[in-house]
Write a protein that holds these residues in place. Sequence first.
Motif, mmCIF file in Angstrom:
data_model
loop_
_atom_site.group_PDB
_atom_site.id
_atom_site.type_symbol
_atom_site.label_atom_id
_atom_site.label_comp_id
_atom_site.label_asym_id
_atom_site.label_seq_id
_atom_site.Cartn_x
_atom_site.Cartn_y
_atom_site.Cartn_z
ATOM 1 N N THR A 90 0.814 -1.211 0.000
ATOM 2 C CA THR A 90 0.000 0.000 0.000
ATOM 3 C C THR A 90 0.847 1.260 0.000
ATOM 4 O O THR A 90 0.328 2.341 -0.134
ATOM 5 C CB THR A 90 -0.934 0.008 1.223
ATOM 6 N N GLU A 130 -0.068 6.318 -6.574
ATOM 7 C CA GLU A 130 -0.971 6.068 -7.697
ATOM 8 C C GLU A 130 -0.192 5.972 -9.010
ATOM 9 O O GLU A 130 -0.490 5.142 -9.861
ATOM 10 C CB GLU A 130 -2.014 7.192 -7.768
ATOM 11 N N ILE A 164 1.658 2.609 -9.165
ATOM 12 C CA ILE A 164 0.707 1.531 -9.450
ATOM 13 C C ILE A 164 0.347 1.541 -10.926
ATOM 14 O O ILE A 164 0.333 0.496 -11.584
ATOM 15 C CB ILE A 164 -0.551 1.658 -8.567
ATOM 16 N N LYS A 193 1.143 -1.379 -13.568
ATOM 17 C CA LYS A 193 0.016 -1.942 -14.319
ATOM 18 C C LYS A 193 0.300 -1.895 -15.812
ATOM 19 O O LYS A 193 0.109 -2.887 -16.521
ATOM 20 C CB LYS A 193 -1.261 -1.162 -13.984
ATOM 21 N N GLU A 195 -7.073 1.059 -8.851
ATOM 22 C CA GLU A 195 -7.492 0.565 -7.537
ATOM 23 C C GLU A 195 -7.753 -0.938 -7.572
ATOM 24 O O GLU A 195 -7.339 -1.673 -6.671
ATOM 25 C CB GLU A 195 -8.753 1.293 -7.058
ATOM 26 N N ARG A 235 -4.410 -2.769 -7.904
ATOM 27 C CA ARG A 235 -3.690 -2.826 -6.629
ATOM 28 C C ARG A 235 -4.301 -3.858 -5.698
ATOM 29 O O ARG A 235 -3.591 -4.670 -5.099
ATOM 30 C CB ARG A 235 -3.675 -1.452 -5.957
ATOM 31 N N GLU A 236 -5.638 -3.847 -5.586
ATOM 32 C CA GLU A 236 -6.315 -4.772 -4.680
ATOM 33 C C GLU A 236 -6.103 -6.225 -5.091
ATOM 34 O O GLU A 236 -5.845 -7.080 -4.240
ATOM 35 C CB GLU A 236 -7.809 -4.470 -4.637
ATOM 36 N N LEU A 239 -1.511 -6.623 -6.487
ATOM 37 C CA LEU A 239 -0.428 -6.179 -5.618
ATOM 38 C C LEU A 239 -0.694 -6.527 -4.164
ATOM 39 O O LEU A 239 0.139 -7.122 -3.491
ATOM 40 C CB LEU A 239 -0.188 -4.673 -5.777
ATOM 41 N N ASP A 240 -1.878 -6.179 -3.664
ATOM 42 C CA ASP A 240 -2.221 -6.500 -2.268
ATOM 43 C C ASP A 240 -2.721 -7.924 -2.120
ATOM 44 O O ASP A 240 -2.334 -8.636 -1.207
ATOM 45 C CB ASP A 240 -3.288 -5.533 -1.747
#
Length: 92
Positions: free
Chosen positions: A2, A6, A9, A13, A78, A81-82, A85-86
């Motif tokens: 996190t 932005e 990310i 991406k 978003e 990332r969710e 990445l996360d």
Amino acid sequence: MTSLSETEISNKKLAAGLLGIFLGSFGVHKFVLGYNNAGIIMLVVSIAGGVVTCGAASFVMGVIGLIEGVIYLTKTPEEFRELYLDGQKAWF
């Protein structure tokens, strides 16, 4: 992860998406995202399996890479990332 901005990310991406489309059969996009095991699997299947199957395995890995690249590029930053990445979602 996190702590990524932005912009970072979005860059990750874009890099993963384009590498998935153009070099997806070698799993390069997996290494960019930190999925080393998945990247090694794609690389070995593409090279060793491609030799054994006269390129059929490499073709299949290329199609998987293409699909994943398009999926990466169509996600919002978003969502990307969710999920990738996360959430550490390694496949599709």
